[in-house]
Design an enzyme around this catalytic site. Structure first.
Site, PDB file in Angstrom:
ATOM      1  N   ARG A 103     -42.224  93.099  -2.377  1.00 41.67           N
ATOM      2  CA  ARG A 103     -40.916  92.777  -1.790  1.00 41.67           C
ATOM      3  C   ARG A 103     -40.430  91.662  -2.686  1.00 41.67           C
ATOM      4  O   ARG A 103     -41.036  90.588  -2.740  1.00 41.67           O
ATOM      5  CB  ARG A 103     -41.069  92.307  -0.341  1.00 41.67           C
ATOM      6  CG  ARG A 103     -39.796  91.685   0.257  1.00 41.67           C
ATOM      7  CD  ARG A 103     -38.684  92.712   0.402  1.00 41.67           C
ATOM      8  NE  ARG A 103     -37.524  92.164   1.133  1.00 41.67           N
ATOM      9  CZ  ARG A 103     -36.463  91.595   0.566  1.00 41.67           C
ATOM     10  NH1 ARG A 103     -36.401  91.469  -0.766  1.00 41.67           N
ATOM     11  NH2 ARG A 103     -35.465  91.152   1.300  1.00 41.67           N
TER      12      ARG A 103
ATOM     13  N   HIS B 179     -37.110  86.470  -2.927  1.00 35.49           N
ATOM     14  CA  HIS B 179     -35.853  86.416  -2.181  1.00 35.49           C
ATOM     15  C   HIS B 179     -35.887  85.266  -1.175  1.00 35.49           C
ATOM     16  O   HIS B 179     -36.920  84.629  -0.961  1.00 35.49           O
ATOM     17  CB  HIS B 179     -35.616  87.742  -1.449  1.00 35.49           C
ATOM     18  CG  HIS B 179     -36.536  87.943  -0.278  1.00 35.49           C
ATOM     19  ND1 HIS B 179     -37.873  88.206  -0.420  1.00 35.49           N
ATOM     20  CD2 HIS B 179     -36.313  87.892   1.062  1.00 35.49           C
ATOM     21  CE1 HIS B 179     -38.441  88.311   0.764  1.00 35.49           C
ATOM     22  NE2 HIS B 179     -37.529  88.123   1.690  1.00 35.49           N
TER      23      HIS B 179
ATOM     24  N   HIS C  66     -33.475  83.957   2.697  1.00 39.06           N
ATOM     25  CA  HIS C  66     -32.450  84.363   3.671  1.00 39.06           C
ATOM     26  C   HIS C  66     -32.102  83.195   4.578  1.00 39.06           C
ATOM     27  O   HIS C  66     -32.805  82.181   4.609  1.00 39.06           O
ATOM     28  CB  HIS C  66     -32.898  85.564   4.506  1.00 39.06           C
ATOM     29  CG  HIS C  66     -34.388  85.698   4.614  1.00 39.06           C
ATOM     30  ND1 HIS C  66     -35.142  84.867   5.388  1.00 39.06           N
ATOM     31  CD2 HIS C  66     -35.254  86.542   3.991  1.00 39.06           C
ATOM     32  CE1 HIS C  66     -36.417  85.203   5.265  1.00 39.06           C
ATOM     33  NE2 HIS C  66     -36.528  86.209   4.419  1.00 39.06           N
TER      34      HIS C  66
ATOM     35  N   GLU D 286     -38.319  83.384   8.967  1.00 38.25           N
ATOM     36  CA  GLU D 286     -39.100  84.636   8.972  1.00 38.25           C
ATOM     37  C   GLU D 286     -40.530  84.373   9.430  1.00 38.25           C
ATOM     38  O   GLU D 286     -41.241  83.573   8.835  1.00 38.25           O
ATOM     39  CB  GLU D 286     -39.112  85.215   7.554  1.00 38.25           C
ATOM     40  CG  GLU D 286     -40.124  86.330   7.331  1.00 38.25           C
ATOM     41  CD  GLU D 286     -40.123  86.833   5.885  1.00 38.25           C
ATOM     42  OE1 GLU D 286     -39.033  87.105   5.355  1.00 38.25           O
ATOM     43  OE2 GLU D 286     -41.208  86.944   5.295  1.00 38.25           O
TER      44      GLU D 286
ATOM     45  N   HIS E 279     -39.412  83.265  -1.486  1.00 39.01           N
ATOM     46  CA  HIS E 279     -40.797  83.749  -1.411  1.00 39.01           C
ATOM     47  C   HIS E 279     -40.866  85.187  -1.896  1.00 39.01           C
ATOM     48  O   HIS E 279     -39.844  85.865  -2.017  1.00 39.01           O
ATOM     49  CB  HIS E 279     -41.304  83.649   0.023  1.00 39.01           C
ATOM     50  CG  HIS E 279     -40.421  84.318   1.043  1.00 39.01           C
ATOM     51  ND1 HIS E 279     -39.280  83.713   1.532  1.00 39.01           N
ATOM     52  CD2 HIS E 279     -40.486  85.533   1.644  1.00 39.01           C
ATOM     53  CE1 HIS E 279     -38.704  84.522   2.407  1.00 39.01           C
ATOM     54  NE2 HIS E 279     -39.396  85.640   2.491  1.00 39.01           N
TER      55      HIS E 279
ATOM     56  N   GLU F 118     -32.000  93.307   6.733  1.00 41.39           N
ATOM     57  CA  GLU F 118     -32.742  93.203   5.472  1.00 41.39           C
ATOM     58  C   GLU F 118     -31.869  93.622   4.286  1.00 41.39           C
ATOM     59  O   GLU F 118     -32.248  93.397   3.137  1.00 41.39           O
ATOM     60  CB  GLU F 118     -34.002  94.059   5.531  1.00 41.39           C
ATOM     61  CG  GLU F 118     -33.692  95.496   5.881  1.00 41.39           C
ATOM     62  CD  GLU F 118     -34.912  96.392   5.854  1.00 41.39           C
ATOM     63  OE1 GLU F 118     -35.959  95.949   5.367  1.00 41.39           O
ATOM     64  OE2 GLU F 118     -34.789  97.534   6.310  1.00 41.39           O
TER      65      GLU F 118
END
Ligand SMILES: *[C@@H]1O[C@H](CO)[C@@H](O)[C@H](O)[C@H]1NC(C)=O
Ligand SMILES: *[C@@H]1O[C@H](CO)[C@@H](O)[C@H](O)[C@H]1NC(C)=O
Ligand SMILES: *[C@@H]1O[C@H](CO)[C@@H](O)[C@H](O)[C@H]1NC(C)=O
Ligand SMILES: *[C@@H]1O[C@H](CO)[C@@H](O)[C@H](O)[C@H]1NC(C)=O
Length: 465
Positions: free
Chosen positions: A166, A169, A171, A175, A214, A236
């Site tokens: 993944r 990124h 946000h 999380e 992360h 997402e």
């Protein structure tokens, strides 16, 4: 069988109607449906249906009082019907019986259900999968799009194959994650330039604060994990990505920023990667332990917690509760969670949470939850492995194992510690006279109330004495 008859009759009717339609003059759009079919006409004879011939069976307990609401098992029951005790009626119509088997309390709700409670269940099997590049993995999500009342939290279920990333990124939401299967390498850097890298297994937890960049990479055998975000509208599809950061800044600016020639950017990806295959992570994690002058993220701020190695917080005859909250995992300051195992026949007792909504994910088994939402409203939902649930704050709920295997689920709160109000403990610790005056219960009943939280209650309904 009778329903086949009925269906055949219906199909014949349709077929002759279509033949008629085909023979009708063509050329105008309205010519195919004759005006003589409009409304009452003595020539339009009514053919009585045959729904009273429908063949079906009742599940054990289905004809018991609707308020008792016995557990219904529609496996191996012919043609399950929307009937509970004396309520309901036959369903001759089109349907997918698999839904009824999965959701017996939705087909035949308990008689104690009443009024309207917003939807509180979403099977992730109905969420669109976002497929990663070159079979590196996939992800799917639950948010307010599919449970509109789920305003405080949203969830994502993600798989990364070995070496699958993944991508780097961040946000706006926080999380919190629980690893379901396999193992994963997680890494991050905070605003002080402190770095973090760790490997996690099934049953472990990680947390990244808002804005902290992360990445995640599947280790041998790959990994599947569930992510919970503290924003019900989280998607997402709306995260900040390393690939896009480089693709959407002028190359002239990148070159100045890094003091590197333009040729340095010749091969950067033109668009986002999201989930993509990469070089397998080195087995020795120390090789990816990059530090600057600020060193590593201090232990009390660690982004991971090896919960798989912790013993249950509460063990009862009916199951176990393992609590993880900021008292042991301080960085996840708003996330309090419990991993709950409920044995067949047992029940996570009726309770509510004082200040937080509850986000659920079912890992195994088959359960039902009734939500009492005040002013006469109550509704029962069924949950199967892979389903998400959502229970707004203050509303009472229980989780009853209605299957033959253990139910395992996660309950996640937005709270600084895990807490609930137990209905049983509350009435047990309220002066007997007040409870008796309110509920018209016998002395014997009120005296049997327990003064301690039970968490999970095992057992059958005791016989009348
Ligand atoms: C993955 O984890 C879930 C939840 O613990 C479990 O039910 C399932 O059996 C696991 N799958 C595999 C292939 O191990
Ligand atoms: C990374 O290096 C630091 C010392 O700089 C050490 O304390 C830490 O344990 C190392 N972490 C890993 C995952 O190797
Ligand atoms: C961890 O410890 C540092 C220094 O001792 C402190 O500043 C920080 O607030 C602590 N973090 C948490 C989450 O308690
Ligand atoms: C309590 O229940 C008893 C037994 O059914 C009944 O006779 C009595 O009227 C009830 N009391 C109230 C206050 O409803």
């Amino acid at each position: 069988m009778a329903p086949v008859y009925t269906l055949a009759g219906l199909l014949l009717g349709l077929a002759s109607f279509e033949r008629y339609a085909l023979a009708a003059p063509t050329g105008t759009a309205s010519a195919s449906s004759p005006k003589s079919l409009l409304g009452y006409n003595p020539d339009n004879a009514v053919i009585n249906g045959h729904t009273d011939d429908i063949q079906y069976e009742f599940a054990p307990g289905q004809t018991d009082s609707a308020n008792i609401a016995a557990i219904l098992d529609f496996n191996n029951v012919e043609n399950p019907q929307p009937i509970r005790g004396s309520k309901g009626g036959l369903d001759p119509g089109p349907r997918t019986e698999e839904y009824n088997v999965l959701n017996p309390d939705v087909l035949a709700p308990p008689g104690t259900d009443h009024g309207g409670v917003a939807n509180a269940q979403w099977p992730l099997g109905l969420s669109n999968n976002k497929l990663g590049l070159n079979r590196a993995g996939w992800s799917r999500q639950q948010n307010m799009d599919n449970i509109p009342s789920a305003t405080e939290m949203a969830g994502v279920d993600m798989r990364l194959e070995e070496g699958g990333y993944r991508e780097l990124h961040w946000h706006k939401a926080a999380e919190w994650s629980y690893v379901l299967n396999g193992s994963v390498r997680v890494q991050a850097m905070n605003e002080d330039g402190q770095t973090f890298v760790d490997d996690l297994n099934a049953g472990d937890v990680w947390f990244f604060p808002p804005g902290v960049p992360h990445s995640l990479q599947g280790l041998a055998g790959g990994v599947e994990f569930i992510l919970v975000f503290d924003d019900g509208s989280f998607s997402e599809d709306n995260t900040f990505l390393a690939s896009e950061t480089f693709a959407h800044n002028p190359l002239e600016v990148l070159s100045k920023n890094f003091a590197l020639p333009l040729s340095a950017w010749e091969n950067i990806p033109p668009q986002q990667l999201f989930i993509f295959p990469g070089t397998k992570a080195p087995t020795d994690i120390a090789e990816q332990n990059v530090t600057g002058s600020a060193g590593i993220v201090p232990l009390n701020d660690s982004y991971s917690y090896h919960l798989s190695k912790a013993p249950p917080t509460h063990e009862t005859a009916g199951g176990t509760v393992k609590i993880i909250d900021p008292t042991v995992f301080p960085i996840a300051s708003g996330f309090s969670a419990a991993i709950v195992t409920v044995k067949p026949g047992a029940i996570r007792e009726i309770h509510w949470h004082t200040t937080s909504d509850e986000w659920n994910f079912f890992l195994a088994g088959k359960a039902r939850i009734s939500i009492y939402a005040a002013v006469g409203n109550a509704r029962t939902f069924d949950y199967n492995a892979g389903d998400c649930g959502y229970i707004p704050k203050s509303m009472t709920h229980y989780v009853e194992n209605i299957g033959t295997e253990d139910v395992v689920f996660i309950e996640v709160l937005q709270a600084d510690h895990f807490s609930d109000i137990s209905l049983g403990q509350w009435v047990g610790l309220t002066p007997h006279q007040i409870v008796q005056d309110t509920l018209n219960l016998s002395d014997a009943t009120v005296s049997a109330f327990k003064k301690e939280k039970q968490y999970i209650v095992q057992g059958d309904i005791p016989n009348e004495s």
